[in-house]
Design a protein around this motif. Structure first.
Motif, PDB file in Angstrom:
ATOM      1  N   UNK A  13       0.678   6.625  -7.259  1.00  0.00           N
ATOM      2  CA  UNK A  13      -0.680   7.175  -7.578  1.00  0.00           C
ATOM      3  C   UNK A  13      -0.519   8.995  -7.089  1.00  0.00           C
ATOM      4  N   UNK A  14       0.034   9.289  -5.976  1.00  0.00           N
ATOM      5  CA  UNK A  14      -0.093  10.636  -5.845  1.00  0.00           C
ATOM      6  C   UNK A  14       0.891  11.294  -6.745  1.00  0.00           C
ATOM      7  N   UNK A  15       2.015  10.800  -7.213  1.00  0.00           N
ATOM      8  CA  UNK A  15       2.811  11.293  -8.184  1.00  0.00           C
ATOM      9  C   UNK A  15       1.836  11.595  -9.757  1.00  0.00           C
ATOM     10  N   UNK A  16       0.814  10.996  -9.875  1.00  0.00           N
ATOM     11  CA  UNK A  16       0.086  10.896 -11.141  1.00  0.00           C
ATOM     12  C   UNK A  16      -1.234  11.733 -10.993  1.00  0.00           C
ATOM     13  N   UNK A  17      -1.853  11.626  -9.576  1.00  0.00           N
ATOM     14  CA  UNK A  17      -3.039  12.438  -9.516  1.00  0.00           C
ATOM     15  C   UNK A  17      -3.137  13.340  -8.228  1.00  0.00           C
ATOM     16  N   UNK A  18      -2.029  13.193  -7.629  1.00  0.00           N
ATOM     17  CA  UNK A  18      -1.909  14.062  -6.279  1.00  0.00           C
ATOM     18  C   UNK A  18      -2.150  13.371  -5.147  1.00  0.00           C
ATOM     19  N   UNK A  19      -1.742  13.818  -4.079  1.00  0.00           N
ATOM     20  CA  UNK A  19      -1.774  13.191  -2.629  1.00  0.00           C
ATOM     21  C   UNK A  19      -3.251  13.112  -2.251  1.00  0.00           C
ATOM     22  N   UNK A  20      -4.072  14.224  -2.418  1.00  0.00           N
ATOM     23  CA  UNK A  20      -5.357  14.126  -1.867  1.00  0.00           C
ATOM     24  C   UNK A  20      -6.182  13.147  -2.713  1.00  0.00           C
ATOM     25  N   UNK A  21      -5.948  13.109  -3.895  1.00  0.00           N
ATOM     26  CA  UNK A  21      -6.684  12.097  -4.870  1.00  0.00           C
ATOM     27  C   UNK A  21      -6.294  10.590  -4.412  1.00  0.00           C
ATOM     28  N   UNK A  22      -5.244  10.451  -4.175  1.00  0.00           N
ATOM     29  CA  UNK A  22      -4.671   9.201  -3.643  1.00  0.00           C
ATOM     30  C   UNK A  22      -5.582   8.627  -2.151  1.00  0.00           C
ATOM     31  N   UNK A  23      -5.577   9.580  -1.324  1.00  0.00           N
ATOM     32  CA  UNK A  23      -6.167   9.350  -0.293  1.00  0.00           C
ATOM     33  C   UNK A  23      -7.783   8.833  -0.408  1.00  0.00           C
ATOM     34  N   UNK A  24      -8.222   9.722  -1.240  1.00  0.00           N
ATOM     35  CA  UNK A  24      -9.654   9.331  -1.494  1.00  0.00           C
ATOM     36  C   UNK A  24      -9.888   8.103  -2.156  1.00  0.00           C
ATOM     37  N   UNK A  25      -9.024   7.751  -2.829  1.00  0.00           N
ATOM     38  CA  UNK A  25      -8.969   6.237  -3.446  1.00  0.00           C
ATOM     39  C   UNK A  25      -8.792   5.173  -2.401  1.00  0.00           C
TER      40      UNK A  25
ATOM     41  N   UNK B 120       0.608  -1.215   0.076  1.00  0.00           N
ATOM     42  CA  UNK B 120       0.079  -0.165  -0.059  1.00  0.00           C
ATOM     43  C   UNK B 120       0.821   1.333  -0.150  1.00  0.00           C
ATOM     44  N   UNK B 121       1.855   1.582   0.982  1.00  0.00           N
ATOM     45  CA  UNK B 121       2.604   2.548   0.777  1.00  0.00           C
ATOM     46  C   UNK B 121       3.501   3.092  -0.167  1.00  0.00           C
ATOM     47  N   UNK B 122       4.253   2.103  -0.809  1.00  0.00           N
ATOM     48  CA  UNK B 122       4.686   2.226  -1.873  1.00  0.00           C
ATOM     49  C   UNK B 122       3.984   2.811  -3.260  1.00  0.00           C
ATOM     50  N   UNK B 123       2.927   1.816  -3.363  1.00  0.00           N
ATOM     51  CA  UNK B 123       1.955   2.234  -4.519  1.00  0.00           C
ATOM     52  C   UNK B 123       1.304   3.532  -4.229  1.00  0.00           C
ATOM     53  N   UNK B 124       1.023   4.066  -3.332  1.00  0.00           N
ATOM     54  CA  UNK B 124       0.464   5.468  -2.910  1.00  0.00           C
ATOM     55  C   UNK B 124       1.235   6.374  -3.589  1.00  0.00           C
TER      56      UNK B 124
END
Length: 406
Positions: free
Chosen positions: A375-387, A368-372
């Protein structure tokens, strides 16, 4: 879990050895085991509390940090086939001491690196020693539970969670004094080595296995054939541990980069999460007994999602801290509950059922932590937490697929 019914023969042996021991000694032994859980938790929490500072010091992007964090699961996965065999061969009372010493030492090296590869190598060693220590300390916990003849594993995991809260407070103190991670980690290491020195002699004494027992253990399959119930329990645990792993490694970064909290309050997100997770684990057994496992797990899933989305839609200090508290309360009862149900699966030895479910569950904590980061790099940290918030909804829905959950 009904300890007297489900304990294996290996767990029953210490019952005879400690049958005549005074209650005061048994209580001291339980405290020693709890302090080893606490030491392991504080070691991880100390690293987690300074991730934002190390990220900044090495000039890492979210994707870079995700790549670096993959070093931990790589080390853990490498060690998985060997940890249990080493514990069986030499006894957990010895291996847990060696494991925690190496775990703490690898934590110290995390603050010394000046290059990305330095940090990755240290995290790889951190992962190896983490897996080895985890197997050893949980074996000690199981043996102690057998001696007391009643479920007390939840309290041990509560000690681990309490260490997370303590680590966050120490991290906050160190940052307020502007002490770099290398000094912070060294100070904590000294304190933990003192704790080990005063408590290792009170661990449950275990003897090395006989050669024929070791050979028999090698030939056994690590996992039983998964039935649908165990599979779904593992998936529920996976969803919870993804959320838990994200909070450990990314809550500080979220508060720094998204909430934009002052430097002295960056650790508040992690602290909010940890204090509620620890509290939830200490009261979880009573709550479950009153309301039932199924309802508690469903509410836990709702709390995880609700907390995540509160922090996403209101990325300010107070609502984000409250959101992380809800996530902590939500994850606190999921994994202990799932493990308890798995241990009662008809026709499968509890140890094998737990190994199967925990293996699926722990993948969430590892990947989980590495993949996030990606995701954060692609769509932003806020969106990654929403996912990630979707996983809480998944828990609430998946509970209905397991008939064993009452």
């Amino acid at each position: 879990m009904d300890t007297e019914i489900n304990l294996s023969r290996k767990v029953r042996k210490p019952l005879k050895a400690y049958k005549e021991a005074k209650q005061s000694y048994l209580n001291r032994m339980r405290l020693a085991v709890s302090l080893f859980y606490f030491s392991m938790g504080l070691t991880f929490a100390t690293w987690a509390s300074r991730i934002p500072d190390i990220k900044q010091a090495l000039n890492l992007s979210e994707a870079d940090l995700g790549t670096v964090l993959f070093s931990i699961p790589c080390g853990q996965l490498l060690m998985m086939p060997f940890s249990a065999r080493i514990v069986v061969k030499y006894g957990s009372s010895k291996t847990v001491v060696v494991g925690i010493i190496l775990y703490i030492a690898s934590m110290v090296t995390l603050g010394l690196g000046t290059e990305r590869w330095h940090l990755m190598l240290s995290l790889f060693c951190f992962g190896i020693s983490s897996n080895f220590t985890n197997i050893s300390v949980n074996t000690q916990g199981l043996l102690t539970e057998g001696i007391f003849r009643r479920p007390i594993m939840s309290s041990f995991h509560g000690a681990w969670s309490l260490a997370g809260f303590t680590g966050a407070l120490i991290g906050l103190l160190m940052m307020n004094f502007s002490l770099p991670p290398r000094i912070h980690f060294a100070v904590v290491a000294v304190l933990l080595y003192i704790v080990i020195a005063f408590n290792y002699r009170y661990l449950v004494k275990t003897k090395p296995a006989k050669p024929e027992a070791i050979e028999k253990h090698k030939k056994k399959s690590l996992l039983p054939k998964l039935n649908p119930a165990l599979t779904w329990l593992g998936v529920i645990g996976f969803c919870s541990m993804v959320s838990e792993g994200i909070m450990f490694d990314w809550s500080g970064v979220y508060f720094k980069d998204v909430v934009r909290a002052p430097e002295s309050l960056v650790v508040l997100g992690y602290t909010s999460f940890m204090v509620m997770m620890a509290s939830g684990r200490f009261i979880g057994d009573k709550v479950t007994q009153r309301f039932g496992r199924k309802r508690v797990l469903q509410v836990s899933g709702v709390l995880i999602s609700g907390g995540m989305y509160l922090a996403v839609f209101l990325p300010y200090i107070v609502p984000a801290a409250i959101g992380f508290m809800l996530v902590g309360l939500g994850v606190s009862t999921v994994v202990p509950g799932v493990y308890s149900i798995a241990g009662k699966t008809p026709g499968i030895e509890p140890s094998k059922a737990l190994t199967a479910v925990s293996s699926i569950s722990f993948l969430g904590f590892l990947i989980g932590p590495p993949v996030i980061g990606y995701i954060a790099h692609a769509v932003g940290l806020k969106m990654s937490f929403a996912l990630i918030g979707i996983f809480g909804v998944g828990i609430a829905l998946l509970v209905n697929r397991v008939k064993a959950i009452e």
